[in-house]
Design a protein around this motif. Structure first.
Motif, PDB file in Angstrom:
ATOM      1  N   GLU A   1      -3.305  -7.728  -4.189  1.00 49.32           N
ATOM      2  CA  GLU A   1      -4.570  -7.009  -4.012  1.00 49.32           C
ATOM      3  C   GLU A   1      -4.929  -6.892  -2.532  1.00 49.32           C
ATOM      4  O   GLU A   1      -5.452  -5.869  -2.085  1.00 49.32           O
ATOM      5  CB  GLU A   1      -5.697  -7.731  -4.769  1.00 49.32           C
TER       6      GLU A   1
ATOM      7  N   LYS B   1      -3.074  -4.009  -0.938  1.00 51.26           N
ATOM      8  CA  LYS B   1      -3.659  -2.691  -1.233  1.00 51.26           C
ATOM      9  C   LYS B   1      -4.857  -2.407  -0.325  1.00 51.26           C
ATOM     10  O   LYS B   1      -5.018  -1.284   0.173  1.00 51.26           O
ATOM     11  CB  LYS B   1      -4.059  -2.620  -2.713  1.00 51.26           C
TER      12      LYS B   1
ATOM     13  N   ASN C   1      -5.155   0.614   2.512  1.00 53.55           N
ATOM     14  CA  ASN C   1      -6.244   1.597   2.512  1.00 53.55           C
ATOM     15  C   ASN C   1      -7.113   1.480   3.758  1.00 53.55           C
ATOM     16  O   ASN C   1      -7.790   2.441   4.130  1.00 53.55           O
ATOM     17  CB  ASN C   1      -7.110   1.423   1.257  1.00 53.55           C
TER      18      ASN C   1
ATOM     19  N   SER D   1       4.103  -0.810  -5.101  1.00 54.10           N
ATOM     20  CA  SER D   1       3.143  -0.773  -3.995  1.00 54.10           C
ATOM     21  C   SER D   1       3.856  -0.597  -2.653  1.00 54.10           C
ATOM     22  O   SER D   1       3.388   0.150  -1.789  1.00 54.10           O
ATOM     23  CB  SER D   1       2.308  -2.051  -3.985  1.00 54.10           C
TER      24      SER D   1
END
Length: 649
Positions: free
Chosen positions: A128, A131, A135, A168
């Motif tokens: 997590e 990610k 971003n 990912s």
């Protein structure tokens, strides 16, 4: 006492908030009734269920419930509960595009998870965190987090987590247009995904591979992947994936210039997306249809699609804006409450400490206070005096160290400047004046005796003048490049370049010079060998090395050029069969303070700058140059360059 009261009021607060939300009231009410009599572990689970109830309708409610979970975990002093609460809060921030806040929450969760050594939870947090880093524009940190998550998934033999991490990482490389690396990670997923039989992720992988194939214009392979994905989607009843596959089929056919089939599949995708209200697919599909209709001259229908796209985008933007504003309001309210709670804690602690102190000091308060005041006064004075002296000494020490460092740097700079000046004066006094004297002498002779010379003599003198002028031009060019490198005015513009093409262009440039000396140049190059370097600087370095090889090679000899790529490095070798270099002279070749200039096998002159420039330009490209030579056995220069940008791992 106030903290305990707040803890007991949790169910009441939740009931009040639930009354004003858009979740399922029946299920929410039943959960809230259970909260009043549940123990801590059950309350955490029920609050998590409430978060799930309002996830799609009220993110601010989700944040409130997760804050309540964190509060319960802190009161119970449960590290595992706190780690999971911070993780869930981080995901809420991520979903509202508040990536710095999400990263902070994940780092708190990671620290707690490491305390309890929960490797599975740590791996999930790293995923997590990756990610959010991606971003937030921190791609390198994102890649590092995904790799750490994948390593932990391997240790725990969690196949699905490995697949998610590979996806990912592939998404990260796709965002950087690095399709080769993305393809590698996607291909590694396929055997694993077949084992776990998760068609949703399998389809996602196939669609990513399809996008790469479309970019590579391999439309047949793209259709094959889409056909396989379509079968899986239909078998699993995955409506969104089915619509997305139809959209990609439309893309594939239009990029293949089969507009008719492309429009048919776009219309099918749009019909499916409208049926199940997949807004993002509706927007993408209608944009493609608008462009196709515009190219066909059907402007009215194209405009209709475009207007609908703008309306959908505006609606989504307004929805996300309102949702984020509500979430921010809730966040700030929550932070205010936390500050109020902290303030209450502080006030309670101060009051309790004050009462306790009054009881202990009731009989001897005045005496102890006077003693403490006097002792404290002397201690504070002594402390401040010591601190002041220490501060003054540290400042003087730092000033002396800085002065010494500046003096050493100034001394080194002055020495370099003096060496550079002496080198320039030496070259100007010797290597420039002598060729100019020869040039002027032959030119004067040609002018005065032109009426008495035959064509052969005129051509001979002209050839000498041309060769002298050419050597002077080469010398001046090297002087300019060297002076620029010494003054730091050269700017490197590195990119991926084909080394074999560069070497072939240099070979073509010096072919005439080599033919004049009856020297053969042979090359053996890997045509696909790439290096991360500045083309012009590297070309100048190679030219100097090849010119040097021709200069010191006898007539009838050979020069070998080779290019190869090994272990992420580009390797260039220039080998001649010339006169070679003595061991004691090899140490002087690359030193600007040592003027070493030797005439060539055809009495060619030089300033001794060529190899110095070659070395400096190779160093500017983060490479290095090696030398092997023996007198009478020739010389071999080996240049090693980075095969890729070192800033990307």
């Amino acid at each position: 006492m106030k903290l305990k009261i707040k803890y007991l009021l949790i169910p009441g607060i939740l009931i009040f908030h639930t009354f004003y939300t858009n979740g399922n009231p029946v299920q929410s009410d039943s959960i809230l009734k259970l909260l009043s009599s549940a123990d801590d572990s059950i309350k955490i689970e029920l609050l998590s269920q409430l978060t799930g109830e309002y996830k799609s309708s009220s993110l601010e409610k989700c944040l409130e419930y997760e804050k309540q979970s964190l509060f319960i975990a802190e009161l119970a002093n449960r590290t595992d509960w706190m780690a999971k609460a911070y993780l869930r809060i981080g995901k809420l921030y991520h979903n509202t595009e508040m990536y710095p806040e999400a990263i902070n929450e994940y780092i708190k969760s990671q620290s707690l998870a490491e305390q309890i050594k929960d490797s599975v939870l740590i791996g999930y947090i790293y995923h997590e965190l990756g990610k959010s880093y991606l971003n937030n524009g921190q791609a390198q940190k994102g890649l590092s987090s995904f790799k750490q998550a994948n390593q932990l998934a391997k240790l725990s033999k969690d196949t699905l987590s490995q697949i998610l991490n590979h996806i990912s990482i592939a998404e990260l490389f796709l965002s950087q247009d690095n399709y080769d690396e993305a393809q590698i990670y996607l291909n590694q997923c396929i055997p694993c995904i077949q084992d776990v039989s998760n068609y949703k992720y399998y389809i996602k992988i196939l669609l990513y591979i399809t996008e790469i194939k479309i970019m590579e214009k391999d439309f047949t392979a793209a259709r094959q992947n889409l056909t396989k994905a379509s079968v899986l989607a239909q078998e699993s009843g995955l409506n969104y994936e089915t619509a997305n596959i139809l959209y990609h089929l439309g893309l594939n056919f239009t990029r293949e210039e089969n507009v008719s089939l492309g429009m048919q599949h776009f219309n099918l995708a749009l019909e499916h997306a409208n049926k199940y209200h997949f807004t993002d697919l509706i927007i993408n599909t209608e944009q493609e249809l608008s462009m196709l209709l515009e190219n066909k001259g059907n402007f009215a229908e194209a405009l209709s699609y475009q207007k609908h796209v703008y309306r959908l985008k505006d609606s989504l933007r307004i929805y996300h804006r309102d949702q984020k504003m509500s979430f921010l309001d809730m966040k700030y309210d929550s932070e205010k409450k936390e500050k109020d709670i902290a303030l209450l804690k502080t006030e309670d602690a101060i009051q309790n400490a004050s009462l306790s102190k009054q009881k202990r000091l009731r009989f001897y308060f005045l005496f102890v206070c006077l003693t403490l005041l006097v002792g404290a006064g002397f201690s504070i004075r002594a402390y401040y005096i010591k601190q002041r002296m220490t501060s003054i000494l540290n400042q003087k020490k730092k000033l002396l160290e800085k002065t010494q460092e500046d003096l050493l740097k100034a001394e080194e700079n002055l020495k370099n400047l003096a060496d550079t000046k002496n080198k320039l004066f030496s070259i100007m006094a010797h290597d420039l004046i002598n060729p100019f004297n020869a040039l002027l002498g032959f030119a004067s002779l040609l002018e005065e005796e032109s009426n008495h010379l035959n064509k052969k003599e005129i051509k001979e003198y002209s050839s000498v003048i041309y060769q002298t002028a050419n050597n002077l031009y080469s010398l001046l060019e090297n002087l300019l490049q060297w002076s620029q490198s010494q003054t730091g005015k050269i700017i490197t513009r590195k990119k991926m370049i084909n080394v074999s093409k560069l070497v072939q262009s240099v070979e073509n440039l010096f072919q005439v010079m080599a033919n004049n000396k009856e020297i053969s140049i042979y090359s053996s190059v890997d045509k696909n060998c790439l290096a991360f370097a500045d083309y012009d600087l590297l070309s100048s370095a190679v030219r100097n090395l090849v010119q040097n090889a021709i200069k010191f090679s006898p007539s009838g000899s050979k020069i070998h050029l080779s290019v190869s790529c090994k272990k992420g490095k580009a390797i260039l070798i220039i080998a001649d069969e010339g006169i070679g270099i003595r061991k004691e002279d090899q140490e002087k070749l690359f030193r600007p303070d040592k003027h070493l200039s030797t005439r060539g096998t055809s009495n060619e002159t030089g300033a001794g700058l060529g190899l110095i420039i070659a070395q400096e330009f190779i160093l500017l490209n983060e490479g290095h140059i090696d030398l092997e030579s023996s007198p009478g056995e020739g010389t071999t220069f080996t240049v090693t360059l980075p095969g890729k940008d070192k800033s990307i791992k």
